[in-house]
Design an enzyme around this catalytic site. Structure first.
Site, PDB file in Angstrom:
ATOM      1  N   GLU A  23       0.854  -1.182   0.000  1.00 22.09           N
ATOM      2  CA  GLU A  23       0.000   0.000   0.000  1.00 22.09           C
ATOM      3  C   GLU A  23       0.889   1.230   0.000  1.00 22.09           C
ATOM      4  O   GLU A  23       1.947   1.258   0.644  1.00 22.09           O
ATOM      5  CB  GLU A  23      -0.920   0.030   1.218  1.00 22.09           C
ATOM      6  CG  GLU A  23      -1.787   1.301   1.249  1.00 22.09           C
ATOM      7  CD  GLU A  23      -2.915   1.254   2.268  1.00 22.09           C
ATOM      8  OE1 GLU A  23      -3.809   2.110   2.176  1.00 22.09           O
ATOM      9  OE2 GLU A  23      -2.903   0.367   3.128  1.00 22.09           O
ATOM     10  N   CYS A  35      -6.542   1.212   2.403  1.00 27.68           N
ATOM     11  CA  CYS A  35      -7.397   2.394   2.373  1.00 27.68           C
ATOM     12  C   CYS A  35      -7.161   3.242   1.131  1.00 27.68           C
ATOM     13  O   CYS A  35      -8.067   3.941   0.679  1.00 27.68           O
ATOM     14  CB  CYS A  35      -7.178   3.211   3.645  1.00 27.68           C
ATOM     15  SG  CYS A  35      -7.806   2.407   5.132  1.00 27.68           S
ATOM     16  N   ASN A  42     -12.466  -3.018   0.890  1.00 33.37           N
ATOM     17  CA  ASN A  42     -11.363  -3.092   1.843  1.00 33.37           C
ATOM     18  C   ASN A  42     -11.877  -2.709   3.226  1.00 33.37           C
ATOM     19  O   ASN A  42     -12.219  -1.551   3.454  1.00 33.37           O
ATOM     20  CB  ASN A  42     -10.240  -2.137   1.432  1.00 33.37           C
ATOM     21  CG  ASN A  42      -9.165  -2.016   2.491  1.00 33.37           C
ATOM     22  OD1 ASN A  42      -8.381  -2.938   2.691  1.00 33.37           O
ATOM     23  ND2 ASN A  42      -9.133  -0.893   3.196  1.00 33.37           N
ATOM     24  N   GLU A  43     -11.936  -3.668   4.109  1.00 35.88           N
ATOM     25  CA  GLU A  43     -12.381  -3.496   5.501  1.00 35.88           C
ATOM     26  C   GLU A  43     -13.511  -2.473   5.641  1.00 35.88           C
ATOM     27  O   GLU A  43     -13.481  -1.581   6.479  1.00 35.88           O
ATOM     28  CB  GLU A  43     -11.209  -3.177   6.430  1.00 35.88           C
ATOM     29  CG  GLU A  43     -10.402  -1.937   6.165  1.00 35.88           C
ATOM     30  CD  GLU A  43      -9.259  -1.769   7.156  1.00 35.88           C
ATOM     31  OE1 GLU A  43      -9.063  -0.629   7.625  1.00 35.88           O
ATOM     32  OE2 GLU A  43      -8.555  -2.739   7.447  1.00 35.88           O
TER      33      GLU A  43
END
Length: 828
Positions: A221, A423, A553-554
């Site tokens: 990331e 994120c 994503n989460e």
């Protein structure tokens, strides 16, 4: 749950609950959000039998907290009110800020398990209640003194059993907190009388099972300056002049189009323009005006430019003449004293944008060079995309990766790489969602944007480079795209609702879904297809063989998310059944998102679900059976982000060994856990938003952590079969025995024995390997050991005679891996 009746007083879970012989069937429950922290600690509770004496429940627990807004301070529960509906459900509504009418809503039956939250622009949008109903319930808020503080909330009469359950949860969570916060600092006391252990380990060959061959991968990331200034080999900072104050949200007054650039000398002026840019996606460029030759436009790089003597560097820029007759530029790299270490010349600049360059041969090694662009006559010239790359990138790729960092990742031997986030993938608000099409094609045509982590992304490291890197190291690509919603920790950025509730409008979802389908075509389509042609034009006519794609994503598993995810999932499944879609189970291993994420995935038959959790080392110790209990017939698991966190967030031997314990559990459950990846991967020293990380680096050095070597050991010594084993301990000490973990796996040629000893004493292991025909070749033995708080431990590899494994002695605080050559397959 223990209850003891003494002298007419019921003692319940350590609390004096009722001072009377016959306890009432109901009590009073007061719910509120304390004004002391503006509701950041969530919904609190106190109970009473007489409305006079109030006892708080779970002060440090937070039965439900607002998940709206940016991390930390914005997540507030303002003026909540709780009421029960006719069907027995409890409903909680609260304001999202003091300044607007947006509200949040969630429900529960028992005050313990809450549904994922939903957010509305106004309370009138909450259709299950009429405005008069909401007003009536809100008006029931009243003031009560709890623990000496006046609080405002709602009062309800509830069954006694409801409060009993809440008190029990408080005690259970307190016990878990104590257990999961154990660490090695107390081991001298905890294991003061512990003698060295002996463990007899007997593999049960008949119970062998196939496990995933993709178990250990890597997750990249763009956090901690992992891309620009990190893995991406570009040495010029702000090469596109697209830095903007919004990247930093006003926290750095110097963060603008001139960041990292300055003028040196007299007779030269430097400004930023945006008329007739080199490409609409790169609006800004520099204009140099010289009235006296000798002055320079200087770039400082990413806190200096590191170059090596004898190596060549490719300099390039886009330029056009605005006035003047001679477009000649001297390009120079100078050390910190101003002495040149490399020079080149650019000529032939015209009145139209033109990409040109020069090769700079460096004569002196320095870690603090600067780039100088020196006009050789009076002129006005426009410059953009000013770039400096080492020719020695990883695998010699143009627009490539920093060789030493890329090599460190390659040496992990990851079976896959997940990218670009995290994120970053779903971004900070709708406009910040990561769109893959903005990151392919010519560099000047790529669209830069602010990074959710508070800096700038040039998109120079884009989808083509990610896929190329995966291919170069033999790892499967695993791109992650937003599920139609941005990060649930997003700001509002002018939208009526921020956070994940600002999902892509349903009217725009068709186009967004097509973008995802186009990604699959770009990766796998022939050059005859529209997007396969784009990939081929970039130099890769052969398909990239994409097999997996992550959606989300989460995320908060809300109605907004579910509606959009299902649309995307159904489209991918219908158009590309060969692609395995990986969904998401939220940001933690329990809670409303986790439960709803799994329920929703089973409903849609999603083949794999991405789980995330950052937990204490003790959590890994006491949850070795976490995946033992998973349904083998349901979706598979991708543990996309995990790490052991200690106070202060070090990456040391204690955290590494805890992760090694977890990896043995993942191998044992390799039939349901298909993939895993530690997070985050990279962090640049001095620019770290998150700790711990696997690999730290600066401009000249790469610094793998002890945790890096644990991941590497498990990845390099992977098998396709797991062999359960029976362990017999010399000491019946459950706490000590839980600090020893093992895994036995094999492939066609080797048996791998992995042993973790997270104890302050040595452990002797007696493995019974009679069911294996072991070759007489030397066994490769790798040991990682030291003090638990050591941060720079590296494994030591030796060889051993096969007879030596009849009794192994594991050092205190160690991880040992044996690679044993097999002479023939396992006996049947």
């Amino acid at each position: 749950m223990k209850k003891v009746l003494l002298s007419g007083v019921l003692i319940f879970s350590g609390f004096r609950l009722y001072a009377q012989a016959t306890p009432p069937d109901s009590v009073y429950l007061f719910s509120y959000a304390t004004t002391r922290d503006q509701g950041r600690s969530g919904l609190r509770f106190a109970w009473s039998t007489d409305k006079q004496n109030w006892r708080p429940i779970g002060v440090d627990l937070g039965f439900v907290k607002s998940d709206y807004g940016r991390w930390g301070s914005e997540k507030r529960m303002i003026a909540p009110f709780l009421f029960q509906g006719p069907n027995g459900l409890w409903h909680c509504i609260w304001n999202l800020s003091p300044d607007n009418g947006a509200v949040a809503y969630t429900t529960t039956r028992d005050m313990l398990s809450w549904m994922p939250q939903a957010y509305y622009i106004t309370e009138n949008d909450l259709k299950i209640f009429t405005p008069p109903q909401i007003k009536e319930e809100r008006n029931k808020r009243l003031g009560i003194i709890v623990s000496g503080t006046f609080e405002t909330g709602t009062l309800n009469k509830v069954p006694r059993s409801l409060v009993e359950g809440m008190i029990q949860k408080e005690k259970t969570d307190a016990y878990r907190h104590q257990l999961w916060n154990e660490n090695t600092k107390e081991d001298a006391i905890r294991f003061a009388s512990l003698k060295p252990l002996t463990v007899s380990l007997t593999p049960q060959v008949t119970g062998s099972k196939k496990i995933s061959t993709l178990l250990v991968g890597a997750f990249f990331e763009d956090i901690n300056y992992a891309a620009d200034g990190g893995l991406y080999a570009e040495l010029v900072q702000n090469r596109d002049f697209e830095y903007a104050p919004a990247d930093k949200e006003g926290r750095d007054s110097g963060w603008n189009s001139k960041k990292a650039w300055r003028i040196s000398g007299k007779g030269i002026d430097f400004k930023i323009e945006s008329q007739r840019p080199v490409h609409p996606n790169n609006q800004h460029y520099a204009v140099l005006k010289t009235t006296r030759p000798g002055g320079a436009l200087v770039n400082e790089g990413f806190e200096g430019i590191a170059v090596k003597a004898g190596e060549n560097y490719n300099f390039s820029l886009c330029a056009r003449m605005l006035s003047g007759n001679r477009g000649k530029l001297l390009i120079r790299l100078a050390d910190k004293n101003g002495a040149p270490v490399a020079t080149g010349v650019i000529t032939g600049i015209t009145k139209d944008w033109k990409n040109t360059g020069a090769v700079l041969n460096v004569t002196k090694t320095t870690d603090n060079a600067r780039l100088e662009i020196i006009p050789q006559s009076n002129m006005t010239i426009a410059l953009d995309m000013i770039s400096l790359f080492p020719q020695k990138t990883f695998k010699g790729r143009k627009n490539g990766l920093r060789a030493d960092l890329a090599e460190a990742i390659a040496e992990l031997h990851p079976k896959f790489i997940r990218f670009p986030g995290g994120c970053v993938a779903h971004g900070d608000g709708i406009e910040n969602i990561y769109h893959w099409k903005n990151t392919v094609g010519p560099l000047e045509a790529r669209k830069p944007q602010r990074n959710l982590w508070g800096y700038h992304q040039t998109a120079g490291l884009g989808y083509f480079e990610y896929f190329q890197f995966c291919e170069d190291i033999g790892a499967l690509p695993l791109p992650v795209v937003a599920a139609g919603v941005p990060c649930q920790n997003s700001g509002s950025y002018g939208h009526p609702l921020g956070g994940q509730q600002g999902g892509i409008p349903l009217s725009d979802m068709k186009a967004y879904i097509q973008e995802i389908l186009d990604l699959i075509e770009w990766a796998n389509g022939s050059p005859a297809t529209q997007w396969g042609k784009v990939r081929a034009a970039a130099g890769h006519p052969k398909p990239f063989n994409l097999k997996y794609i992550g959606i989300g994503n989460e995320d908060l598993i809300s109605t907004v998310f579910e509606e959009r995810f299902e649309m995307i999932y159904n489209a991918v499944k219908a158009n590309h059944p060969e692609i395995t879609v990986i969904g998401t189970a939220g940001p933690f291993f329990e809670g409303s998102d986790y439960k709803e994420g799994w329920r929703f995935a089973r409903k849609l038959n999603v083949p794999m679900l991405d789980e995330h959790y950052y937990v204490s080392p003790a959590w890994f110790i006491y949850n070795q059976d976490f995946y033992d209990k998973y349904d083998r017939s349901g979706p598979k698991v991708y543990l996309g982000e995990y790490a052991a966190h200690l106070p202060g967030r070090p990456n040391n031997l204690e955290t590494a060994l805890a992760e090694a314990i977890h990896l043995t559990a993942l191998e044992r459950n390799g039939d349901v856990v298909s993939m895993s990846s530690y997070a985050p991967l990279l962090a640049k020293e001095g620019h770290t938003q998150w700790n711990p990380d696997m690999i730290y680096f600066n401009n000249t050095a790469v610094k793998p952590t002890t945790g890096y070597y644990v991941q590497q050991l498990f990845s390099k010594n992977a098998g396709d079969q797991y062999i359960p084993a029976k362990a017999v301990y010399s000491d019946n000490n459950e706490k000590a025995n839980s600090r020893f973990a093992w895994s036995v796996v094999k492939n066609a040629d080797h048996l791998f024995l992995k042993l973790v000893n997270l104890l302050p004493v040595s452990t002797s292991v007696v493995p019974d390997l009679k069911d294996f025909t072991i070759d007489r070749s030397p066994i490769i033995k790798t040991v990682l050991s030291g003090n638990p708080d050591s941060k720079n431990m590296v494994p030591v590899q030796t060889t051993a005679d096969p007879d030596e494994i009849e009794k192994l002695v594991l050092p205190p605080y160690s991880s040992t891996v044996l690679k044993i050559k097999l002479h023939e397959p396992v006996k049947k």
